[in-house]
Design a protein around this motif. Structure first.
Motif, PDB file in Angstrom:
ATOM      1  N   PHE A 126       0.680  -1.200  -0.117  1.00 12.76           N
ATOM      2  CA  PHE A 126       0.034   0.003   0.133  1.00 12.76           C
ATOM      3  C   PHE A 126       0.907   1.309   0.012  1.00 12.76           C
ATOM      4  CE2 PHE A 126      -2.419   3.320   2.053  1.00 12.76           C
ATOM      5  CZ  PHE A 126      -3.683   3.359   1.382  1.00 12.76           C
ATOM      6  N   ILE A 127       1.803   1.197   0.735  1.00 12.43           N
ATOM      7  CA  ILE A 127       2.851   2.225   0.897  1.00 12.43           C
ATOM      8  C   ILE A 127       3.556   2.558  -0.482  1.00 12.43           C
ATOM      9  CG2 ILE A 127       4.919   3.449   2.060  1.00 12.43           C
ATOM     10  CD1 ILE A 127       3.801   2.017   4.512  1.00 12.43           C
ATOM     11  N   ASN A 128       4.045   1.589  -1.012  1.00 13.34           N
ATOM     12  CA  ASN A 128       4.756   1.612  -2.090  1.00 13.34           C
ATOM     13  C   ASN A 128       3.999   2.097  -3.452  1.00 13.34           C
ATOM     14  OD1 ASN A 128       7.210   0.595  -1.294  1.00 13.34           O
ATOM     15  ND2 ASN A 128       6.904  -1.604  -1.869  1.00 13.34           N
ATOM     16  N   ASP A 129       2.548   1.846  -3.405  1.00 15.65           N
ATOM     17  CA  ASP A 129       1.593   2.080  -4.499  1.00 15.65           C
ATOM     18  C   ASP A 129       1.151   3.779  -4.326  1.00 15.65           C
ATOM     19  OD1 ASP A 129       0.243   1.293  -6.715  1.00 15.65           O
ATOM     20  OD2 ASP A 129      -1.674   1.427  -5.398  1.00 15.65           O
ATOM     21  N   ARG A 130       1.208   4.012  -2.902  1.00 19.81           N
ATOM     22  CA  ARG A 130       0.543   5.434  -2.760  1.00 19.81           C
ATOM     23  C   ARG A 130       1.476   6.265  -1.965  1.00 19.81           C
ATOM     24  NH1 ARG A 130      -5.704   3.876  -1.758  1.00 19.81           N
ATOM     25  NH2 ARG A 130      -5.924   2.147  -3.116  1.00 19.81           N
ATOM     26  N   PHE A 131       2.738   6.117  -2.072  1.00 23.75           N
ATOM     27  CA  PHE A 131       3.711   6.952  -1.243  1.00 23.75           C
ATOM     28  C   PHE A 131       3.692   8.421  -1.845  1.00 23.75           C
ATOM     29  CE2 PHE A 131       6.232   5.614  -4.869  1.00 23.75           C
ATOM     30  CZ  PHE A 131       6.849   6.914  -5.072  1.00 23.75           C
ATOM     31  N   ASP A 132       3.223   8.443  -3.013  1.00 27.40           N
ATOM     32  CA  ASP A 132       3.171  10.036  -3.543  1.00 27.40           C
ATOM     33  C   ASP A 132       1.976  10.998  -3.114  1.00 27.40           C
ATOM     34  OD1 ASP A 132       1.644   8.225  -5.066  1.00 27.40           O
ATOM     35  OD2 ASP A 132       2.065   9.437  -7.207  1.00 27.40           O
ATOM     36  N   GLN A 133       0.960  10.003  -2.451  1.00 25.32           N
ATOM     37  CA  GLN A 133      -0.354  10.763  -1.913  1.00 25.32           C
ATOM     38  C   GLN A 133      -0.248  10.889  -0.498  1.00 25.32           C
ATOM     39  OE1 GLN A 133      -3.468   8.059  -3.412  1.00 25.32           O
ATOM     40  NE2 GLN A 133      -2.394   7.395  -4.983  1.00 25.32           N
ATOM     41  N   ASP A 134      -1.259  11.669  -0.257  1.00 25.11           N
ATOM     42  CA  ASP A 134      -1.447  12.103   1.108  1.00 25.11           C
ATOM     43  C   ASP A 134      -2.087  10.763   2.026  1.00 25.11           C
ATOM     44  OD1 ASP A 134      -0.250  14.662   1.160  1.00 25.11           O
ATOM     45  OD2 ASP A 134      -2.257  15.628   0.475  1.00 25.11           O
ATOM     46  N   ILE A 135      -1.438  10.039   2.574  1.00 24.46           N
ATOM     47  CA  ILE A 135      -1.812   8.920   3.387  1.00 24.46           C
ATOM     48  C   ILE A 135      -1.461   8.794   4.599  1.00 24.46           C
ATOM     49  CG2 ILE A 135      -2.175   7.421   1.307  1.00 24.46           C
ATOM     50  CD1 ILE A 135       0.557   6.040   2.366  1.00 24.46           C
ATOM     51  N   SER A 136      -2.180   8.286   5.642  1.00 24.41           N
ATOM     52  CA  SER A 136      -2.311   8.381   7.000  1.00 24.41           C
ATOM     53  C   SER A 136      -1.984   7.062   7.539  1.00 24.41           C
ATOM     54  CB  SER A 136      -3.535   8.811   7.776  1.00 24.41           C
ATOM     55  OG  SER A 136      -4.568   7.884   7.570  1.00 24.41           O
ATOM     56  N   LEU A 137      -1.565   6.926   8.820  1.00 21.79           N
ATOM     57  CA  LEU A 137      -1.599   5.729   9.681  1.00 21.79           C
ATOM     58  C   LEU A 137      -2.949   4.661   9.612  1.00 21.79           C
ATOM     59  CD1 LEU A 137       0.380   3.653  11.204  1.00 21.79           C
ATOM     60  CD2 LEU A 137      -0.620   4.907  13.183  1.00 21.79           C
ATOM     61  N   LEU A 138      -3.764   5.273   9.457  1.00 19.28           N
ATOM     62  CA  LEU A 138      -5.455   4.687   9.579  1.00 19.28           C
ATOM     63  C   LEU A 138      -5.317   4.184   8.273  1.00 19.28           C
ATOM     64  CD1 LEU A 138      -7.359   6.891  11.813  1.00 19.28           C
ATOM     65  CD2 LEU A 138      -6.431   4.640  12.708  1.00 19.28           C
TER      66      LEU A 138
ATOM     67  N   ILE B  80      10.710   5.591   2.148  1.00 22.59           N
ATOM     68  CA  ILE B  80      10.504   5.252   0.780  1.00 22.59           C
ATOM     69  C   ILE B  80      10.144   6.657  -0.041  1.00 22.59           C
ATOM     70  CG2 ILE B  80       8.677   4.341  -0.845  1.00 22.59           C
ATOM     71  CD1 ILE B  80       8.369   2.245   1.234  1.00 22.59           C
ATOM     72  N   ARG B  81       9.605   7.751   0.437  1.00 21.79           N
ATOM     73  CA  ARG B  81       9.496   9.036  -0.340  1.00 21.79           C
ATOM     74  C   ARG B  81      11.097   9.625  -0.672  1.00 21.79           C
ATOM     75  NH1 ARG B  81       4.415  11.576   3.195  1.00 21.79           N
ATOM     76  NH2 ARG B  81       2.910  10.610   1.738  1.00 21.79           N
ATOM     77  N   LEU B  82      12.094   9.434   0.367  1.00 23.59           N
ATOM     78  CA  LEU B  82      13.119  10.051   0.250  1.00 23.59           C
ATOM     79  C   LEU B  82      14.083   9.320  -0.793  1.00 23.59           C
ATOM     80  CD1 LEU B  82      14.276  10.912   3.890  1.00 23.59           C
ATOM     81  CD2 LEU B  82      13.720  12.584   2.083  1.00 23.59           C
ATOM     82  N   LYS B  83      13.916   7.944  -0.767  1.00 24.45           N
ATOM     83  CA  LYS B  83      14.569   7.163  -1.592  1.00 24.45           C
ATOM     84  C   LYS B  83      14.240   7.409  -3.312  1.00 24.45           C
ATOM     85  CE  LYS B  83      15.895   3.597   1.149  1.00 24.45           C
ATOM     86  NZ  LYS B  83      15.693   1.891   1.547  1.00 24.45           N
ATOM     87  N   PHE B  84      12.995   7.637  -3.393  1.00 23.56           N
ATOM     88  CA  PHE B  84      12.410   7.608  -4.707  1.00 23.56           C
ATOM     89  C   PHE B  84      12.952   9.266  -5.240  1.00 23.56           C
ATOM     90  CE2 PHE B  84       9.136   8.813  -7.823  1.00 23.56           C
ATOM     91  CZ  PHE B  84       9.215   7.776  -8.535  1.00 23.56           C
ATOM     92  N   ALA B  85      12.772  10.215  -4.233  1.00 17.80           N
ATOM     93  CA  ALA B  85      13.251  11.676  -4.781  1.00 17.80           C
ATOM     94  C   ALA B  85      14.713  11.485  -5.046  1.00 17.80           C
ATOM     95  CB  ALA B  85      12.885  12.413  -3.450  1.00 17.80           C
TER      96      ALA B  85
ATOM     97  N   GLU C  37       7.269  17.107  -4.888  1.00 11.94           N
ATOM     98  CA  GLU C  37       5.923  16.754  -5.043  1.00 11.94           C
ATOM     99  C   GLU C  37       5.605  15.240  -5.511  1.00 11.94           C
ATOM    100  OE1 GLU C  37       1.787  17.698  -5.083  1.00 11.94           O
ATOM    101  OE2 GLU C  37       3.403  19.074  -4.253  1.00 11.94           O
ATOM    102  N   ARG C  38       6.504  15.103  -6.521  1.00 12.81           N
ATOM    103  CA  ARG C  38       6.375  13.756  -7.275  1.00 12.81           C
ATOM    104  C   ARG C  38       6.645  12.639  -6.130  1.00 12.81           C
ATOM    105  NH1 ARG C  38       8.469  13.634 -13.411  1.00 12.81           N
ATOM    106  NH2 ARG C  38       7.146  15.558 -14.314  1.00 12.81           N
ATOM    107  N   SER C  39       7.253  13.172  -5.075  1.00 13.46           N
ATOM    108  CA  SER C  39       7.644  11.729  -4.160  1.00 13.46           C
ATOM    109  C   SER C  39       6.832  11.845  -3.014  1.00 13.46           C
ATOM    110  CB  SER C  39       9.029  11.846  -3.844  1.00 13.46           C
ATOM    111  OG  SER C  39       9.643  13.250  -3.210  1.00 13.46           O
ATOM    112  N   GLY C  40       5.961  12.752  -2.866  1.00 16.74           N
ATOM    113  CA  GLY C  40       4.894  12.744  -1.769  1.00 16.74           C
ATOM    114  C   GLY C  40       5.216  13.984  -0.712  1.00 16.74           C
TER     115      GLY C  40
END
Length: 331
Positions: A232-244, A276-281, A299-302
């Motif tokens: 889920f994180i890998n698929d949506r790391f560029d979006q605003d996602i929460s722990l819940l 993951i966001r930092l690695k993708f950036a 922005e592209r890396s969330g």
């Protein structure tokens, strides 16, 4: 390190053997791409030869020209080409990087960088041609991230332990192909496994824009809720996602997911998301040729706050995003 033998590699799979420059250029172009091929001296004896076997996504080749020649294919576009001399020397430029290729230093030609080469008289090379899309597919499967573009360090140092192990695998593949054991039926499951192993081990061994990502693979023994959470994180790391959001997809509670992440990764789910966001950036920064700004990459890396992103990036990699852009190591 691959060594020369009395008979050239893949001698039973001859494409051509010619004294004619135009014929050599035409046949090599059919297998690779259009290019300029010019002799540097009329005094050298031009005696060109290519041997080749084709798999599904990978081909193995042996090429010699005999004479001192220059080769200008421009951008290869659709494939990576790995070249390793088994005799002689070649001077290669891929993008902004220049490599003197010898029996202990091969070269990886990135398909989106302009290439020029000079094969000196007596140079003989083995070459591995790999579809660009296949490398991206394997990298995506290894990392769980959508990796469309990859760039390798052009210098393939065969003295490095990891690269030496990869070269040993390649030698075995050339030997098996020469004896007719592989590269006979492209859709044979064994052939596909061998190609996948060759590309996977190349991504593990050779420095690239995804090297800092490929080491983070999860194993088959990983708990199912963790696999779902990471997917889920890998698929949506560029979006605003929460722990819940992560817990809901994984099918567990925040407390339980926190404990599983701490045990397996030594961090929380949200720290993993930031990782993951930092690695993708960093992947995007290493690829950039100035077409993307730091804020666009953030922005592209969330990352929604450029200042906090720069601080986190520098704390992780010891340099600012702008420093990485300026180095442009893989250009």
């Amino acid at each position: 390190m691959l060594r020369s033998a009395p008979r050239p590699p893949l001698s039973d799979f001859r494409c051509f053997d010619t004294l004619d420059v135009d014929e050599a250029r035409e046949i090599v172009a059919r297998n690779f791409c259009s290019h300029r091929l010019e002799r540097m001296s009329a005094a050298d004896r031009f005696n060109a030869c290519q041997n080749r076997v084709d798999g599904k996504h990978v081909s193995l080749n042996y090429i010699r020209y005999g004479a001192d020649v220059t080769i200008d294919p421009g951008e290869l576009s659709d494939f990576f080409l790995i070249q390793i001399p088994i005799a002689g020397i070649a001077d290669v430029r891929n993008g902004t990087r220049s490599v003197q290729s010898t029996t202990s230093m091969g070269v990886v030609l990135n398909p989106d960088r302009h290439t020029t080469m000079r094969w000196h008289a007596g140079c003989e090379q083995v070459l591995v041609q790999i579809e660009r899309s296949y490398v991206a597919e394997i990298a995506t499967r290894m990392t769980g991230l959508g990796v469309n573009t990859i760039r390798f360090d052009p210098g393939l140092d065969l003295k490095r332990a990891a690269v030496s192990v990869w070269a040993k695998r390649l030698r075995g593949l050339f030997g098996a192909a020469a004896s007719g054991q592989v590269f006979r039926q492209p859709d044979d499951p064994r052939q596909q496994q061998l190609e996948e192993a060759l590309v996977t081990s190349l991504l593990d061994a050779q420095t690239s824009t995804v090297s800092h990502i490929v080491g983070d693979r999860i194993t088959g023994a990983t708990p199912a809720i963790l696999k779902r959470a990471v997917a889920f994180i890998n698929d949506r790391f560029d979006q605003d996602i929460s722990l819940l959001d992560i817990c809901s997809f994984a099918g567990t509670t925040p407390r339980n997911l926190q404990m599983v992440f701490k045990r397996e990764f030594g961090c929380s789910p949200m720290e993993k998301l930031q990782d993951i966001r930092l690695k993708f950036a960093r992947h995007l920064l290493l690829l950039s040729s100035g077409n993307l700004s730091v804020s666009e990459i953030a922005e592209r890396s969330g990352q929604r706050h450029a200042g906090r992103f720069s601080q986190a990036y520098k704390a992780r990699y010891g340099e600012t995003p702008r420093d990485t852009l300026r180095r442009r190591r893989f250009c």
